[in-house]
Design an enzyme around this catalytic site. Sequence first.
Site, mmCIF file in Angstrom:
data_model
loop_
_atom_site.group_PDB
_atom_site.id
_atom_site.type_symbol
_atom_site.label_atom_id
_atom_site.label_comp_id
_atom_site.label_asym_id
_atom_site.label_seq_id
_atom_site.Cartn_x
_atom_site.Cartn_y
_atom_site.Cartn_z
ATOM 1 N N ASP A 71 0.846 -1.195 0.000
ATOM 2 C CA ASP A 71 0.000 0.000 0.000
ATOM 3 C C ASP A 71 0.879 1.241 0.000
ATOM 4 O OD1 ASP A 71 0.716 -0.709 2.723
ATOM 5 O OD2 ASP A 71 -0.680 0.838 3.402
ATOM 6 N N GLU A 135 0.119 -0.879 5.768
ATOM 7 C CA GLU A 135 1.192 -0.349 6.601
ATOM 8 C C GLU A 135 1.102 1.169 6.705
ATOM 9 O OE1 GLU A 135 5.134 1.154 7.867
ATOM 10 O OE2 GLU A 135 4.043 1.607 6.018
#
Length: 381
Positions: A71, A135
């Site tokens: 991400d 994250e």
Amino acid sequence: MPLDPVDLTAALVRCPSVTPEEGGALRLLEETLAAAGFDCTRVDRNGTPNLFARWGARNARRVFGFNGHTDVVPVGDPTDWTHPPFSAHREEGWLYGRGATDMKSGVAAFVAAAVDLVAEAPPEGAIVITVTGDEEGPGRDGTIAILDWMAETGERMDVCIVGEPTCPEVIGDMIKIGRRGSMTAQFEVTGKQGHSAYLHKALNPMPAVALLAHRLSTHVLDEGTSHFDPSTVSVTTIDTGNTASNVIPARTRMTVNLRFNDLHSGASLTDWLRAEADRVATETGTRIAMTAQVSGEAFLTPPGALSALVSAADEAETGRRPVLSTTGGTSDARFVRAHCPVVEFGLVGHRMHEVDERVREQDIHDLKAIYRRILADYFAG
């Protein structure tokens, strides 16, 4: 044929995986790893996409792990970018795009290193790869969810590298062997609203919040330790929302952020903050409410076998002996450290989260070579 980590990075960058969107990045990795003989499992939780992949037996004598995320943070205004942020534009030895540095290149490098090793020199042991899609977001259902699932199913890692960008200037110059803890506290100071010309009829919360801000920000928590810088307290915002110059407000709010070393815990610092707030409330006659959130405790993987393994491989490939550091913000290593010894090692990080984020293509090849040597040396030992 060896897996090209730059091509894989480019393919990942083309996946618009802005948190919490998966964007196709984990599907691409799952297909790549499954084709190389890895057993892959999606460990999604509460809508957060996660991937677990293992090559080798679950009960292998030695299990080496990699952790990372696909991400990315938002791109901001796309028109500010020289090239479209998800185009993976390549020019003069650079690869451009959101996530090119943080950290799709790191993921591509350790996936490529692992795939090549199991194809060319299958080790006596197992390799585990864990990748989350959360994250850069809250992190509650990302790497934590993978580790929870591993505990439930009997999966393990004996050691782990988190592939975050760790090098400040050139590839190979720094390994993170720990991180400071991080926490945020919010204070709401309540007084009594009134006319600014009649102070005796009001109770102004502004002097109280100013006093609290001064005491917190000037307090010396410690002088640092052998592996950590001194702990810090930063006042990040004071918000009142008062648009009238002749009105004493009823309340104001303040937020502080703390970065702390292993002399403290989130709990001990929460107690200290509450005590300081209570003291100011008593002195000023105001009411002060506080909430605190700890995003990660300080941790250290003491210099030893794992850092020596990574340092030796790094020096063999780059000629540089890396510095062992605990500087910087937080990463998912703060979760992995409860499972097994962990260090962070990856690319140069000073362009991450920027407009025109980019990475040197040669650095990606070099990182793959370092990871490949780490794996070979680990299983040889």
